[in-house]
Motif scaffolding. Structure first.
Motif, PDB file in Angstrom:
ATOM      1  N   PHE A  82      16.371  58.745  25.628  1.00 24.41           N
ATOM      2  CA  PHE A  82      15.493  59.869  25.963  1.00 24.41           C
ATOM      3  C   PHE A  82      14.359  59.941  24.935  1.00 24.41           C
ATOM      4  O   PHE A  82      14.455  60.611  23.910  1.00 24.41           O
ATOM      5  N   LYS A  83      13.278  59.239  25.278  1.00 26.04           N
ATOM      6  CA  LYS A  83      12.141  59.215  24.364  1.00 26.04           C
ATOM      7  C   LYS A  83      10.796  59.240  25.085  1.00 26.04           C
ATOM      8  O   LYS A  83       9.752  59.352  24.440  1.00 26.04           O
ATOM      9  N   TYR A  84      10.817  59.163  26.401  1.00 23.04           N
ATOM     10  CA  TYR A  84       9.571  59.025  27.151  1.00 23.04           C
ATOM     11  C   TYR A  84       9.063  60.374  27.655  1.00 23.04           C
ATOM     12  O   TYR A  84       9.846  61.263  28.011  1.00 23.04           O
ATOM     13  N   ARG A  85       7.746  60.497  27.700  1.00 17.76           N
ATOM     14  CA  ARG A  85       7.119  61.685  28.268  1.00 17.76           C
ATOM     15  C   ARG A  85       7.402  61.777  29.762  1.00 17.76           C
ATOM     16  O   ARG A  85       7.561  62.860  30.312  1.00 17.76           O
ATOM     17  N   PHE A  86       7.464  60.638  30.425  1.00 15.14           N
ATOM     18  CA  PHE A  86       7.872  60.564  31.826  1.00 15.14           C
ATOM     19  C   PHE A  86       8.377  59.164  32.125  1.00 15.14           C
ATOM     20  O   PHE A  86       8.037  58.204  31.426  1.00 15.14           O
ATOM     21  N   ILE A  87       9.202  59.065  33.136  1.00 15.45           N
ATOM     22  CA  ILE A  87       9.586  57.779  33.729  1.00 15.45           C
ATOM     23  C   ILE A  87       9.440  57.945  35.236  1.00 15.45           C
ATOM     24  O   ILE A  87      10.080  58.831  35.827  1.00 15.45           O
ATOM     25  N   GLY A 134       5.524  56.869  30.108  1.00 15.13           N
ATOM     26  CA  GLY A 134       4.538  57.416  29.180  1.00 15.13           C
ATOM     27  C   GLY A 134       5.175  57.652  27.826  1.00 15.13           C
ATOM     28  O   GLY A 134       6.295  58.179  27.732  1.00 15.13           O
ATOM     29  N   LEU A 135       4.479  57.225  26.771  1.00 11.88           N
ATOM     30  CA  LEU A 135       5.007  57.365  25.418  1.00 11.88           C
ATOM     31  C   LEU A 135       3.838  57.493  24.443  1.00 11.88           C
ATOM     32  O   LEU A 135       2.939  56.643  24.426  1.00 11.88           O
ATOM     33  N   ASN A 136       3.855  58.564  23.660  1.00 13.72           N
ATOM     34  CA  ASN A 136       2.834  58.780  22.631  1.00 13.72           C
ATOM     35  C   ASN A 136       1.410  58.689  23.195  1.00 13.72           C
ATOM     36  O   ASN A 136       0.512  58.100  22.583  1.00 13.72           O
ATOM     37  N   GLY A 137       1.227  59.274  24.371  1.00 11.75           N
ATOM     38  CA  GLY A 137      -0.103  59.309  24.967  1.00 11.75           C
ATOM     39  C   GLY A 137      -0.548  58.015  25.620  1.00 11.75           C
ATOM     40  O   GLY A 137      -1.700  57.906  26.068  1.00 11.75           O
ATOM     41  N   GLY A 147       2.790  52.305  30.186  1.00  9.67           N
ATOM     42  CA  GLY A 147       3.122  50.907  30.426  1.00  9.67           C
ATOM     43  C   GLY A 147       4.304  50.836  31.370  1.00  9.67           C
ATOM     44  O   GLY A 147       4.582  51.804  32.104  1.00  9.67           O
ATOM     45  N   PHE A 148       5.054  49.728  31.343  1.00  3.71           N
ATOM     46  CA  PHE A 148       6.181  49.548  32.259  1.00  3.71           C
ATOM     47  C   PHE A 148       7.409  49.038  31.516  1.00  3.71           C
ATOM     48  O   PHE A 148       7.307  48.193  30.624  1.00  3.71           O
ATOM     49  N   ILE A 149       8.576  49.571  31.923  1.00  2.00           N
ATOM     50  CA  ILE A 149       9.851  49.075  31.421  1.00  2.00           C
ATOM     51  C   ILE A 149      10.672  48.566  32.595  1.00  2.00           C
ATOM     52  O   ILE A 149      10.409  48.915  33.755  1.00  2.00           O
ATOM     53  N   ASN A 150      11.723  47.739  32.283  1.00  2.00           N
ATOM     54  CA  ASN A 150      12.630  47.300  33.334  1.00  2.00           C
ATOM     55  C   ASN A 150      13.883  48.174  33.328  1.00  2.00           C
ATOM     56  O   ASN A 150      13.970  49.155  32.569  1.00  2.00           O
ATOM     57  N   THR A 151      14.856  47.840  34.167  1.00  2.00           N
ATOM     58  CA  THR A 151      16.035  48.692  34.327  1.00  2.00           C
ATOM     59  C   THR A 151      16.959  48.647  33.114  1.00  2.00           C
ATOM     60  O   THR A 151      17.911  49.429  33.037  1.00  2.00           O
ATOM     61  N   ARG A 152      16.697  47.773  32.165  1.00  2.00           N
ATOM     62  CA  ARG A 152      17.457  47.749  30.907  1.00  2.00           C
ATOM     63  C   ARG A 152      16.725  48.503  29.796  1.00  2.00           C
ATOM     64  O   ARG A 152      17.195  48.550  28.660  1.00  2.00           O
ATOM     65  N   GLY A 153      15.557  49.053  30.141  1.00  2.00           N
ATOM     66  CA  GLY A 153      14.786  49.789  29.154  1.00  2.00           C
ATOM     67  C   GLY A 153      13.879  48.916  28.314  1.00  2.00           C
ATOM     68  O   GLY A 153      13.253  49.397  27.362  1.00  2.00           O
ATOM     69  N   GLU A 154      13.794  47.638  28.670  1.00  2.00           N
ATOM     70  CA  GLU A 154      12.950  46.718  27.909  1.00  2.00           C
ATOM     71  C   GLU A 154      11.494  46.893  28.317  1.00  2.00           C
ATOM     72  O   GLU A 154      11.180  47.064  29.497  1.00  2.00           O
ATOM     73  N   GLU A 155      10.617  46.851  27.347  1.00  2.00           N
ATOM     74  CA  GLU A 155       9.183  47.002  27.577  1.00  2.00           C
ATOM     75  C   GLU A 155       8.628  45.697  28.143  1.00  2.00           C
ATOM     76  O   GLU A 155       8.473  44.707  27.422  1.00  2.00           O
ATOM     77  N   VAL A 156       8.356  45.687  29.429  1.00  2.00           N
ATOM     78  CA  VAL A 156       7.891  44.478  30.098  1.00  2.00           C
ATOM     79  C   VAL A 156       6.376  44.359  30.014  1.00  2.00           C
ATOM     80  O   VAL A 156       5.825  43.286  29.772  1.00  2.00           O
ATOM     81  N   ILE A 157       5.699  45.460  30.217  1.00  2.00           N
ATOM     82  CA  ILE A 157       4.237  45.524  30.086  1.00  2.00           C
ATOM     83  C   ILE A 157       3.946  46.546  28.989  1.00  2.00           C
ATOM     84  O   ILE A 157       4.388  47.696  29.081  1.00  2.00           O
ATOM     85  N   PRO A 158       3.267  46.142  27.931  1.00  2.00           N
ATOM     86  CA  PRO A 158       3.121  46.988  26.749  1.00  2.00           C
ATOM     87  C   PRO A 158       2.659  48.414  27.056  1.00  2.00           C
ATOM     88  O   PRO A 158       1.813  48.630  27.935  1.00  2.00           O
ATOM     89  N   ILE A 159       3.242  49.355  26.322  1.00  2.00           N
ATOM     90  CA  ILE A 159       2.866  50.762  26.491  1.00  2.00           C
ATOM     91  C   ILE A 159       1.645  51.006  25.606  1.00  2.00           C
ATOM     92  O   ILE A 159       1.745  51.572  24.508  1.00  2.00           O
ATOM     93  N   LYS A 160       0.512  50.559  26.113  1.00  2.00           N
ATOM     94  CA  LYS A 160      -0.726  50.608  25.343  1.00  2.00           C
ATOM     95  C   LYS A 160      -1.916  51.114  26.146  1.00  2.00           C
ATOM     96  O   LYS A 160      -3.001  51.315  25.599  1.00  2.00           O
ATOM     97  N   TYR A 161      -1.710  51.362  27.421  1.00  2.00           N
ATOM     98  CA  TYR A 161      -2.821  51.680  28.313  1.00  2.00           C
ATOM     99  C   TYR A 161      -3.096  53.183  28.337  1.00  2.00           C
ATOM    100  O   TYR A 161      -2.202  54.010  28.155  1.00  2.00           O
ATOM    101  N   ASP A 162      -4.379  53.510  28.555  1.00  2.00           N
ATOM    102  CA  ASP A 162      -4.739  54.914  28.757  1.00  2.00           C
ATOM    103  C   ASP A 162      -4.046  55.449  30.008  1.00  2.00           C
ATOM    104  O   ASP A 162      -3.605  56.602  30.041  1.00  2.00           O
ATOM    105  N   ALA A 163      -3.990  54.617  31.036  1.00  2.00           N
ATOM    106  CA  ALA A 163      -3.344  54.996  32.299  1.00  2.00           C
ATOM    107  C   ALA A 163      -3.035  53.729  33.088  1.00  2.00           C
ATOM    108  O   ALA A 163      -3.761  52.729  32.981  1.00  2.00           O
TER     109      ALA A 163
END
Length: 282
Positions: free
Chosen positions: A215-220, A231-234, A237-253
């Motif tokens: 439980f760390k995301y602003r939304f899933i 969404g994380l820290n403003g 990006g995208f995660i998979n069903t294991r919670g792994e960051e597949v596409i970096p959480i770096k985008y504005d949207a």
């Protein structure tokens, strides 16, 4: 040959395949049905009509009561209800004397008309409400859960999220509560994973109720094709069903994937990417 073609078209029209009828209101305020050319097929005599035929039938109002007709204008279900909704999955919600229930396509009432609100069937189960409490019934009208929940979502992929004592959890199609009711909100199961909210942060659980994503995301968002937007820290990006960051959480949207492509905005620049995060041109 011409006679054979005429006969075939006639049979198709009777079966409701060729007419493609639409409701229309005339200058007198009565509803009837016209074909694609605007020709009147069913007379203008109804006080109300649904938007379109569903499963070959449509609700219409005559002499203050609703019933259902088919695409030939034949009355299939008599005019006896105060309100009626379109058919979905073989059933329609109807109302009489302020109470709702369901009928099948033969007009048989599969439940007593006793609910304050009756919702559509999803996966063979419908949500109902009585005295501000929600429950679920199956296609024979059996209540698979007591009417005790404060809120609830429709069944999807075999499960439904429901609210009890101001907390959310999940039930299966037998009505069994298989998770603890401890979440502030719970979304649908997709790809075997459901996003849930706790203390204003989102994580996710599996179908055993195990918390598999912290439980760390602003939304899933809902998982689709093994990925979910987060969404994380403003940033997004995208995660998979294991919670792994597949596409970096770096985008504005980031947008949802459609046909394998998602739009993104990065440092004010718009672009598109595939499911590996690789930028592509369109």
């Amino acid at each position: 040959m011409k006679q054979l073609l005429t006969a075939v078209l006639s049979v198709l029209a009777i079966a409701g395949y060729a007419q493609d009828l639409s409701p229309k209101k005339n200058e007198s305020g009565k509803y009837g049905f016209v074909d694609k050319t605007g020709k009147e097929v069913i007379p203008f005599k109804y006080e109300k009509a649904g938007y379109s035929f569903h499963e070959g039938l449509i609700a219409v109002k005559l002499d203050g009561k609703y019933g259902f007709i088919d695409e030939t204008g034949k009355v299939v279900i008599p005019f006896r209800y105060d309100d009626a909704i379109y058919f979905k999955d073989g059933f329609a919600q109807v109302e009489l004397n302020g109470k709702s229930g369901y009928i099948d396509k033969k007009g048989k009432e599969i439940t007593a008309l006793k609910y304050d609100v009756a919702f559509d069937f999803y996966e063979g189960i419908a949500k109902v409400r009585l005295n501000d409490k929600y429950g679920f019934i199956d296609v024979i009208g059996r209540e698979i859960t007591p009417l005790k929940y404060e809120d609830g979502n429709n069944f999807k992929n075999g499960y439904a999220s429901v609210k009890l004592n101001n907390k959310w959890g999940f039930i299966d199609k037998t009505g069994k509560e298989f998770t603890k009711f401890k979440y502030d909100y719970a979304k649908d199961f997709n790809d075997g994973v459901a996003p849930v909210e706790k203390n204003k942060l989102y994580g996710a659980i599996d179908k055993n109720g195990n918390e598999i994503i912290p439980f760390k995301y602003r939304f899933i968002a809902d998982f689709e094709g093994g990925l979910a937007k987060v969404g994380l820290n403003g940033r997004e990006g995208f995660i998979n069903t294991r919670g792994e960051e597949v596409i970096p959480i770096k985008y504005d949207a980031v947008g949802s994937f459609e046909n394998g492509v998602a739009r993104f905005r990065l440092n004010g620049r718009w672009g598109a990417m595939d499911k590996t995060g690789k930028e592509i041109t369109r």
